[in-house]
Design a protein around this motif. Structure first.
Motif, PDB file in Angstrom:
ATOM      1  N   ALA A   1       0.758  -1.338  -0.493  1.00  0.00           N
ATOM      2  CA  ALA A   1       0.017   0.394  -0.153  1.00  0.00           C
ATOM      3  C   ALA A   1       0.698   0.820  -0.316  1.00  0.00           C
ATOM      4  CB  ALA A   1      -0.633  -0.063   1.097  1.00  0.00           C
ATOM      5  N   LEU A   2       1.822   1.126   1.296  1.00  0.00           N
ATOM      6  CA  LEU A   2       2.680   2.610   1.114  1.00  0.00           C
ATOM      7  C   LEU A   2       3.130   2.685  -0.636  1.00  0.00           C
ATOM      8  CD1 LEU A   2       4.389   5.002   2.394  1.00  0.00           C
ATOM      9  CD2 LEU A   2       5.735   2.874   3.085  1.00  0.00           C
ATOM     10  N   GLY A   3       3.537   1.873  -0.958  1.00  0.00           N
ATOM     11  CA  GLY A   3       4.749   1.558  -2.558  1.00  0.00           C
ATOM     12  C   GLY A   3       4.039   2.176  -3.089  1.00  0.00           C
TER      13      GLY A   3
ATOM     14  N   ILE B   1       3.290   5.908  -3.029  1.00  0.00           N
ATOM     15  CA  ILE B   1       4.650   6.953  -2.961  1.00  0.00           C
ATOM     16  C   ILE B   1       4.472   6.873  -4.710  1.00  0.00           C
ATOM     17  CG2 ILE B   1       7.009   7.020  -3.611  1.00  0.00           C
ATOM     18  CD1 ILE B   1       7.098   5.440  -0.950  1.00  0.00           C
ATOM     19  N   LYS B   2       4.255   5.978  -5.762  1.00  0.00           N
ATOM     20  CA  LYS B   2       4.056   5.971  -6.586  1.00  0.00           C
ATOM     21  C   LYS B   2       2.865   6.927  -6.921  1.00  0.00           C
ATOM     22  CE  LYS B   2       5.118   1.927  -8.770  1.00  0.00           C
ATOM     23  NZ  LYS B   2       5.773   3.017  -9.825  1.00  0.00           N
ATOM     24  N   ALA B   3       1.902   6.645  -6.952  1.00  0.00           N
ATOM     25  CA  ALA B   3       0.784   7.630  -7.298  1.00  0.00           C
ATOM     26  C   ALA B   3       0.767   8.782  -7.089  1.00  0.00           C
ATOM     27  CB  ALA B   3      -0.605   7.047  -6.427  1.00  0.00           C
TER      28      ALA B   3
ATOM     29  N   TRP C   1       3.836  10.543  -7.068  1.00  0.00           N
ATOM     30  CA  TRP C   1       4.706  11.354  -8.036  1.00  0.00           C
ATOM     31  C   TRP C   1       4.730  12.035  -8.989  1.00  0.00           C
ATOM     32  CZ3 TRP C   1       7.128   8.947 -11.745  1.00  0.00           C
ATOM     33  CH2 TRP C   1       7.044   7.407 -11.675  1.00  0.00           C
ATOM     34  N   ILE C   2       3.276  10.564  -9.176  1.00  0.00           N
ATOM     35  CA  ILE C   2       2.772  10.230 -11.069  1.00  0.00           C
ATOM     36  C   ILE C   2       1.137  11.614 -11.145  1.00  0.00           C
ATOM     37  CG2 ILE C   2       1.189   8.992 -12.101  1.00  0.00           C
ATOM     38  CD1 ILE C   2       2.574   7.463 -11.413  1.00  0.00           C
ATOM     39  N   VAL C   3       0.759  11.125  -9.440  1.00  0.00           N
ATOM     40  CA  VAL C   3      -0.615  12.646 -10.188  1.00  0.00           C
ATOM     41  C   VAL C   3      -0.201  14.096  -9.906  1.00  0.00           C
ATOM     42  CG1 VAL C   3      -2.597  13.607  -8.686  1.00  0.00           C
ATOM     43  CG2 VAL C   3      -1.709  10.821  -9.207  1.00  0.00           C
ATOM     44  N   ILE C   4       1.007  14.027  -8.605  1.00  0.00           N
ATOM     45  CA  ILE C   4       1.068  15.576  -7.948  1.00  0.00           C
ATOM     46  C   ILE C   4       2.341  16.235  -9.111  1.00  0.00           C
ATOM     47  CG2 ILE C   4       2.045  17.460  -6.513  1.00  0.00           C
ATOM     48  CD1 ILE C   4       0.468  15.126  -3.994  1.00  0.00           C
ATOM     49  N   GLY C   5       3.067  15.068  -9.219  1.00  0.00           N
ATOM     50  CA  GLY C   5       4.681  15.463 -10.010  1.00  0.00           C
ATOM     51  C   GLY C   5       4.357  15.931 -11.379  1.00  0.00           C
ATOM     52  N   LEU C   6       3.726  14.854 -11.780  1.00  0.00           N
ATOM     53  CA  LEU C   6       3.185  15.356 -13.555  1.00  0.00           C
ATOM     54  C   LEU C   6       1.620  16.039 -14.097  1.00  0.00           C
ATOM     55  CD1 LEU C   6       4.909  11.497 -14.216  1.00  0.00           C
ATOM     56  CD2 LEU C   6       5.901  13.946 -14.107  1.00  0.00           C
ATOM     57  N   VAL C   7       1.112  15.012 -13.346  1.00  0.00           N
ATOM     58  CA  VAL C   7      -0.509  15.039 -13.616  1.00  0.00           C
ATOM     59  C   VAL C   7      -1.143  16.385 -13.329  1.00  0.00           C
ATOM     60  CG1 VAL C   7      -2.591  15.181 -13.405  1.00  0.00           C
ATOM     61  CG2 VAL C   7      -1.380  12.503 -14.052  1.00  0.00           C
ATOM     62  N   VAL C   8      -0.684  16.713 -12.104  1.00  0.00           N
ATOM     63  CA  VAL C   8      -0.701  18.656 -11.925  1.00  0.00           C
ATOM     64  C   VAL C   8      -0.756  19.599 -12.707  1.00  0.00           C
ATOM     65  CG1 VAL C   8      -1.196  20.587  -9.844  1.00  0.00           C
ATOM     66  CG2 VAL C   8      -1.511  17.999  -9.484  1.00  0.00           C
ATOM     67  N   PRO C   9       0.655  19.853 -13.364  1.00  0.00           N
ATOM     68  CA  PRO C   9       1.493  20.750 -13.782  1.00  0.00           C
ATOM     69  C   PRO C   9       1.157  20.940 -14.928  1.00  0.00           C
ATOM     70  CG  PRO C   9       3.612  19.480 -12.589  1.00  0.00           C
ATOM     71  CD  PRO C   9       2.141  18.474 -12.490  1.00  0.00           C
ATOM     72  N   MET C  10       0.905  19.557 -15.462  1.00  0.00           N
ATOM     73  CA  MET C  10       0.138  19.626 -17.233  1.00  0.00           C
ATOM     74  C   MET C  10      -1.662  20.253 -17.207  1.00  0.00           C
ATOM     75  SD  MET C  10       2.182  18.770 -19.320  1.00  0.00           S
ATOM     76  CE  MET C  10       1.697  18.713 -21.394  1.00  0.00           C
TER      77      MET C  10
ATOM     78  N   ALA D   1      10.815  14.013  -4.483  1.00  0.00           N
ATOM     79  CA  ALA D   1      10.664  13.545  -3.442  1.00  0.00           C
ATOM     80  C   ALA D   1      10.811  12.193  -3.438  1.00  0.00           C
ATOM     81  CB  ALA D   1      10.778  14.486  -1.833  1.00  0.00           C
ATOM     82  N   PHE D   2       9.309  12.429  -3.739  1.00  0.00           N
ATOM     83  CA  PHE D   2       9.284  11.042  -3.946  1.00  0.00           C
ATOM     84  C   PHE D   2       9.455  10.248  -5.201  1.00  0.00           C
ATOM     85  CE2 PHE D   2       6.026  12.874  -1.077  1.00  0.00           C
ATOM     86  CZ  PHE D   2       5.092  12.368  -0.596  1.00  0.00           C
TER      87      PHE D   2
END
Length: 589
Positions: free
Chosen positions: A507-509, A512-514, A516-525, A561-562
């Protein structure tokens, strides 16, 4: 002379001297990510702006880059990958077996110069971002005009050198997680600045169709008029540069070092991730960002540096993209230069020789003309190294088909492969002559030079002994490779349970992946999309753009970070699985 280390125990040999074993090969996803991360770099800011300054037209760019980058990927697939997969050797090792010590030393000397220049250019690019943080004036001349900029370049360079010497493995892992973020940010940067360009041409900040984009780009960015107000380069030059930008890697065969790990030859097409994004989308986006920044600052695109462009396109995240992209590219190329230097001076350790090369790189990074010359640098680097690719291509592919003997110089025991040395000199003289008389654009010089090197080497090698047969040498080589296969089989048996990829399903893994994908990539796009398509007037545009600037930097910090946390967790799980697999293999022995 023995054809190979016929009597030397295989375990005592350096791994670089042996083919890559079957159990260490990688799948297509590995190479797709590898090429995406390597070819989305700080150089894209420079090259994108260069196309604008050279006066390429919008359709020349859209169609020319598509054709040129397709040709580059096909070259990787049809020329580089088959040799890499069939030999499982790096070019450095394979060239040594073909041409011997003298040729290898000259070749590595050329690599020292080329990779050092690229590394210095990337350090300068990173320094342009740090310069802006300290309010140091832009460096518009080929030489530095501010002592503070020299200090910044030296400081950035020292960090690069130390990491290349002592921490390259960690940096390589870090560079791997940069690729998705770099893709998103390069795309977002162009999207954020397009409304400003649109308003200057149409009076509106929104686009209603693709034709609006073409009209704006044609009027403000890729105009067909160069910086001197004259007609610019056309589609043939654009195609030629896109094809030639990585000639040293595909026609010159440098990337056999990477692609020797590919399970199948078809994986050469994974280079499309680098060519079509880094060398297509990112170049076009960088051109848009550069032109928009020039318009906003009311200055020439010729004097803008990547730090300025990134700041206006991405805000604080722009500083991060320039520093990270420049830093990671500089480190990998300095590491390559250090390896080449050690091959020339084997009595000096890699650490010491990389430090020595690094001193020269740091000194060169203080001069802005190095990074502003990236386009001709990449092209001429290909011209220098392509003849080596022609020699190897001829001996590997053509010799068996025309009745000549591979590795004839080694079998014959000649101290210097004269045909190889002479071929390199002839091919370079031919290419330089073509450039002087200006028969074809210099972007295409690599192609006839490659063919000349193949023909010259075949003719010379046949005269010097390649037409003879060497059954004793061939038998010794066959016996050597049989011992290598047996050694690799033993290794594979021991490692059979330790190389299966481990997926973190906890669950933690997953969390973490969710993140960095959502906040780090999806949100800026999503924010960049909002700036481009939901800014009906200038006021709304400025509000949306500032919102993007403010949030994107936090998304960037969270992403790294994530993503790094995810990487470290994955490595820890893999190591644990390998340790647990050892006892399981014991009963079978």
């Amino acid at each position: 002379m023995k054809p190979l280390d016929a009597e030397r125990p295989i375990p005592q040999m350096d791994e670089e001297q042996l083919p890559i074993p079957e159990h260490k090969l990688h799948g297509w996803k590995h190479f797709a990510g590898l090429y995406a991360s390597e070819h989305v770099a700080a150089t894209e800011f420079v090259i994108g702006a260069t196309f604008v300054a050279l006066g390429a037209g919008i359709w020349d760019i859209l169609i020319g880059l598509l054709i040129g980058n397709t040709l580059a990927s096909l070259s990787f697939w049809l020329i580089t990958t088959p040799i890499a997969v069939e030999t499982r050797l790096s070019l450095f090792t394979y060239l040594h077996r073909i041409a011997g010590d003298s040729m290898s030393r000259l070749y590595n000397g050329a690599n020292i110069i080329i990779f050092s220049a690229i590394s210095a250019a990337m350090i300068t690019v990173s320094a342009t971002a740090v310069r802006a943080l300290f309010d140091i004036p832009p460096q518009v001349y080929p030489y530095p005009t501010d002592i503070a900029f020299i200090g910044v370049a030296i400081a950035v360079g020292v960090i690069v050198v130390l990491v290349a010497v002592f921490g390259f493995n960690a940096l390589t892992e870090f560079a791997g997680i940069c690729a998705p973020w770099l893709m998103v940010m390069f795309t977002a940067g162009g999207m954020v600045l397009i409304p400003a360009l649109a308003e200057s041409i149409t009076g509106f900040t929104t686009l209603s169709s693709f034709s609006d984009f073409i009209q704006i780009a044609e009027a403000t960015v890729f105009t067909g008029i160069n910086a001197e107000g004259e007609p610019g380069i056309g589609i043939w030059e654009v195609i030629g540069f896109a094809w030639a930008a990585n000639t040293f890697a595909h026609f010159g065969l440098i990337d056999t070092t990477l692609l020797r790990y590919a399970r199948k030859k078809i994986y050469g097409l994974t280079t499309m991730t680098g060519m079509m994004f880094g060398h297509y989308v990112a170049w076009i986006s960088a051109g848009l960002m550069g032109a928009a920044t020039a318009a906003i600052t009311k200055s020439s695109i010729l004097v803008l540096d990547p730090g300025d462009v990134a700041w206006y396109a991405l805000g604080a995240s722009g500083f991060v993209i320039v520093i990270v992209a420049g830093w990671t590219t500089a480190n990998s190329n300095l590491y390559r230069a250090g390896l080449a230097a050690q091959a020339v001076f084997p009595e000096i350790s890699r650490t010491k020789v990389t430090l020595l090369v690094g001193l020269g790189v740091v000194g060169a990074s203080c001069f802005p003309f190095v990074y502003r010359s990236m386009l001709p640098l990449l092209t001429y680097a290909g011209l220098v190294l392509v003849p080596i690719g022609g020699i190897v291509f001829a001996e590997h592919y053509l010799f068996p088909r025309i009745g000549l003997t591979r590795f004839w110089a080694r079998y014959k025991g000649v101290p210097h492969n004269i045909p190889a040395l002479a071929t390199w000199a002839i091919a370079l003289a031919f290419g330089i002559t073509l450039n002087i008389i200006n028969i074809i654009p210099f972007y295409y010089l690599f192609l006839p030079t490659w063919f000349v090197s193949i023909i010259a080497y075949i003719l010379l090698a046949k005269r010097y002994g390649a037409a003879e047969r060497y059954p004793e040498g061939e038998a010794m080589d066959k016996a050597f490779y049989e011992r290598v296969d047996a050694f690799h089989a033993e290794q594979a048996a021991k490692d059979a349970h330790g190389h299966e990829p481990v997926v973190d399903t906890s669950a933690l893994g997953r969390a973490i992946k969710a993140i960095w994908i959502v906040i780090g990539l999806v949100v800026p796009m999503v924010l960049a999309w909002r700036v481009l398509f939901h800014s009906p007037d200038l006021y709304s545009y400025y509000v949306n753009r500032e919102l993007f600037y403010d949030i994107a930097i936090w998304c960037t910090l969270i992403y790294f970070a994530f993503a790094y946390w995810d990487l470290k967790r994955g490595k820890a799980l893999q190591k644990a699985a390998e340790r647990d697999a050892v006892p399981a293999a014991a009963p079978a022995e």
